[in-house]
Design an enzyme around this catalytic site. Structure first.
Site, PDB file in Angstrom:
ATOM      1  N   ARG A 238      39.009  31.084  42.629  1.00 32.22           N
ATOM      2  CA  ARG A 238      39.839  31.855  41.371  1.00 32.22           C
ATOM      3  C   ARG A 238      38.766  32.155  40.376  1.00 32.22           C
ATOM      4  O   ARG A 238      38.101  31.338  39.968  1.00 32.22           O
ATOM      5  CB  ARG A 238      40.756  30.766  40.654  1.00 32.22           C
ATOM      6  CG  ARG A 238      41.067  31.423  39.120  1.00 32.22           C
ATOM      7  CD  ARG A 238      42.240  30.631  38.815  1.00 32.22           C
ATOM      8  NE  ARG A 238      43.455  30.905  39.351  1.00 32.22           N
ATOM      9  CZ  ARG A 238      44.729  30.827  38.795  1.00 32.22           C
ATOM     10  NH1 ARG A 238      44.974  30.257  37.573  1.00 32.22           N
ATOM     11  NH2 ARG A 238      45.947  31.214  39.295  1.00 32.22           N
TER      12      ARG A 238
ATOM     13  N   HIS B  55      46.121  39.156  42.129  1.00 32.01           N
ATOM     14  CA  HIS B  55      46.687  37.581  42.245  1.00 32.01           C
ATOM     15  C   HIS B  55      47.709  37.872  43.222  1.00 32.01           C
ATOM     16  O   HIS B  55      48.810  37.641  43.402  1.00 32.01           O
ATOM     17  CB  HIS B  55      47.442  37.241  40.983  1.00 32.01           C
ATOM     18  CG  HIS B  55      47.790  36.051  40.778  1.00 32.01           C
ATOM     19  ND1 HIS B  55      47.455  34.883  41.719  1.00 32.01           N
ATOM     20  CD2 HIS B  55      48.382  35.076  39.821  1.00 32.01           C
ATOM     21  CE1 HIS B  55      47.653  33.723  41.459  1.00 32.01           C
ATOM     22  NE2 HIS B  55      48.193  33.896  40.390  1.00 32.01           N
TER      23      HIS B  55
ATOM     24  N   CYS C 254      55.182  34.960  36.184  1.00 37.36           N
ATOM     25  CA  CYS C 254      54.226  33.994  37.039  1.00 37.36           C
ATOM     26  C   CYS C 254      53.861  32.937  36.376  1.00 37.36           C
ATOM     27  O   CYS C 254      53.537  31.798  37.097  1.00 37.36           O
ATOM     28  CB  CYS C 254      53.200  35.020  37.325  1.00 37.36           C
ATOM     29  SG  CYS C 254      52.185  35.379  35.871  1.00 37.36           S
TER      30      CYS C 254
ATOM     31  N   ARG D 153      55.459  29.164  45.236  1.00 34.12           N
ATOM     32  CA  ARG D 153      54.181  29.264  45.364  1.00 34.12           C
ATOM     33  C   ARG D 153      53.799  28.500  46.513  1.00 34.12           C
ATOM     34  O   ARG D 153      52.826  28.580  47.463  1.00 34.12           O
ATOM     35  CB  ARG D 153      53.300  28.957  44.010  1.00 34.12           C
ATOM     36  CG  ARG D 153      53.524  29.765  42.869  1.00 34.12           C
ATOM     37  CD  ARG D 153      52.979  31.142  43.090  1.00 34.12           C
ATOM     38  NE  ARG D 153      51.752  31.015  43.663  1.00 34.12           N
ATOM     39  CZ  ARG D 153      50.638  31.107  42.573  1.00 34.12           C
ATOM     40  NH1 ARG D 153      50.792  31.125  41.375  1.00 34.12           N
ATOM     41  NH2 ARG D 153      49.189  31.121  43.167  1.00 34.12           N
TER      42      ARG D 153
HETATM   43  N1   CP Z   1      50.939  31.744  38.181  1.00 33.85           N
HETATM   44  C1   CP Z   1      49.764  30.859  38.286  1.00 33.85           C
HETATM   45  O1   CP Z   1      48.765  31.341  38.916  1.00 33.85           O
HETATM   46  O2   CP Z   1      49.589  29.881  37.615  1.00 33.85           O
HETATM   47  P1   CP Z   1      48.161  28.948  37.292  1.00 33.85           P
HETATM   48  O3   CP Z   1      47.304  29.904  36.443  1.00 33.85           O
HETATM   49  O4   CP Z   1      48.895  27.833  36.505  1.00 33.85           O
HETATM   50  O5   CP Z   1      47.943  28.695  38.685  1.00 33.85           O
HETATM   51  N1  NVA Z   2      47.339  37.573  34.126  1.00 35.42           N
HETATM   52  C1  NVA Z   2      47.466  36.351  34.064  1.00 35.42           C
HETATM   53  C2  NVA Z   2      48.057  35.448  35.162  1.00 35.42           C
HETATM   54  C3  NVA Z   2      47.948  34.111  35.022  1.00 35.42           C
HETATM   55  C4  NVA Z   2      48.515  33.355  36.153  1.00 35.42           C
HETATM   56  C5  NVA Z   2      45.791  35.983  33.977  1.00 35.42           C
HETATM   57  O1  NVA Z   2      44.845  36.463  34.629  1.00 35.42           O
HETATM   58  O2  NVA Z   2      45.487  35.043  33.214  1.00 35.42           O
END
Ligand code: CP
Ligand code: NVA
Length: 329
Positions: free
Chosen positions: A125, A152, A286, A314
């Site tokens: 990430r 994502h 999400c 997930r």
């Molecule tokens: N939706 C999602 O990716 O959640 P997190 O940021 O908690 O991993």
């Molecule tokens: N768009 C958001 C998604 C989090 C899961 C971000 O990138 O923070």
């Protein structure tokens, strides 16, 4: 990698369906998957959730080790990946960015080549898609996008699983995304294009999704489904089977959050917007959510919300993905 202990009949059925698996591949973007591969993953995820497919994976005689390298916060992705690999018989190594040498400037190309020698698969990430691509260029193990500023993809696997559970299939559906044209919007467009879902993206005019991603999604959809961009939230919600929203300021944009509230207010998923959608519509987010901003408390906790199933999925969707990338399916 052999499957040890998978239920024979189910595996035979999957093989009859022509499932080939994604062994050794990367998932950097949903464009890395074909429509058939996406449907296969969703089928495997559904079977895993139903307890009909329970593979235990091994790589070269040892349990697979998944590395997590997260430059941003995470609850769902971190925990669901961890539990998924445990349930496949593997182990997780949660790499703390601040305590490894990348935080002191060791180049990604060097870090990637070293981690490649220890791990069997690595989920990352980070901010720049290019950094993820550099990891993938220098590591031979599968690299998985666990969120970048651009995409994502793992989120959308779970989202589509949730939609399929509700409607029985992904045919003849319209999904409306309201809010910021961000990473989640990008992967949703690609995922919907792959599976033939019509998608409407409603954003303030200056927050539209990336033109390059829109072009890719339209090329994938190739006339099978529509991808519409609009700044009219009510027209976008009309008759849709799925309303989807995400935060108005993503990770890394926290300083813009307050100034964005008045701009995005018309795109809030609230009771009156939901009334425009199909009677059977479901609401997805999400998470994490900001109640009272992009979604109201009432909609989040209401009968049409599928947020908690979506979060659960997930784990199932990523278990399917890990098993497939590791060669267990
Ligand atoms: N939706 C999602 O990716 O959640 P997190 O940021 O908690 O991993
Ligand atoms: N768009 C958001 C998604 C989090 C899961 C971000 O990138 O923070």
């Amino acid at each position: 990698m052999p499957i040890v202990g998978a239920r024979g009949l189910t595996v035979v059925r999957l093989l009859r369906m022509g499932m080939s698996g994604l062994k050794g591949r990367d998932l950097l973007s949903l464009v890395d998957l074909s429509a058939d591969e996406m449907h296969e993953l969703l089928e495997i995820a559904a079977q895993m959730k139903a307890g009909k497919l329970t593979p235990v994976c091994q790589v070269k005689g040892h349990v697979p080790v998944l590395g997590l390298l997260f430059y941003k916060a995470s609850t769902r992705t971190r925990v669901s990946f961890s539990v998924a690999i445990y349930q496949l018989g593997g182990q997780v190594l949660d790499l703390n960015v601040s305590s490894i040498q990348v935080s002191r400037g060791e180049p990604i190309a060097d870090t990637a080549r070293v981690l490649d020698r220890y791990l069997d698969i690595l989920a990352i990430r980070t901010f720049e898609q290019q950094d993820l691509e550099t990891f993938a260029e220098y590591a031979e193990i599968p690299i998985v996008n666990a969120l970048t500023d651009l995409e994502h993809p793992c989120q959308i696997l779970a989202d589509l699983q949730t939609v399929q559970e509700k409607f029985g299939s992904l045919s003849d559906l319209t999904l409306t995304y309201l809010g910021d044209g961000n990473n989640v919007a990008h992967s949703l467009m690609l995922g919907c294009a792959l599976t033939g879902i019509n998608v409407r993206i409603a954003t303030p005019p200056e927050y539209q999704p990336s033109e390059a991603i829109v072009q890719k999604a339209r090329a994938i959809a190739a006339g099978k489904s529509e991808i519409i961009l609009t700044s009219d939230p009510i027209a976008a919600a009309k008759g849709a089977q799925v309303l989807y929203t995400d935060v108005w300021a993503s990770m890394g944009q926290e300083d813009l959050a307050d100034s964005r509230v008045p701009i995005f207010q018309p795109y809030q998923v609230n009771e009156s917007l939901l009334a425009q959608a199909d009677r059977d519509a479901i609401v997805l987010h999400c998470l994490p959510a900001h109640r009272g901003e992009e979604i109201t408390e009432g909609v989040m906790e209401g009968a049409q919300s599928r947020l908690w199933d979506q979060a659960e999925n997930r784990m199932h969707a990523q278990k399917a993905l890990l098993a497939s990338l590791l060669g267990g399916i």
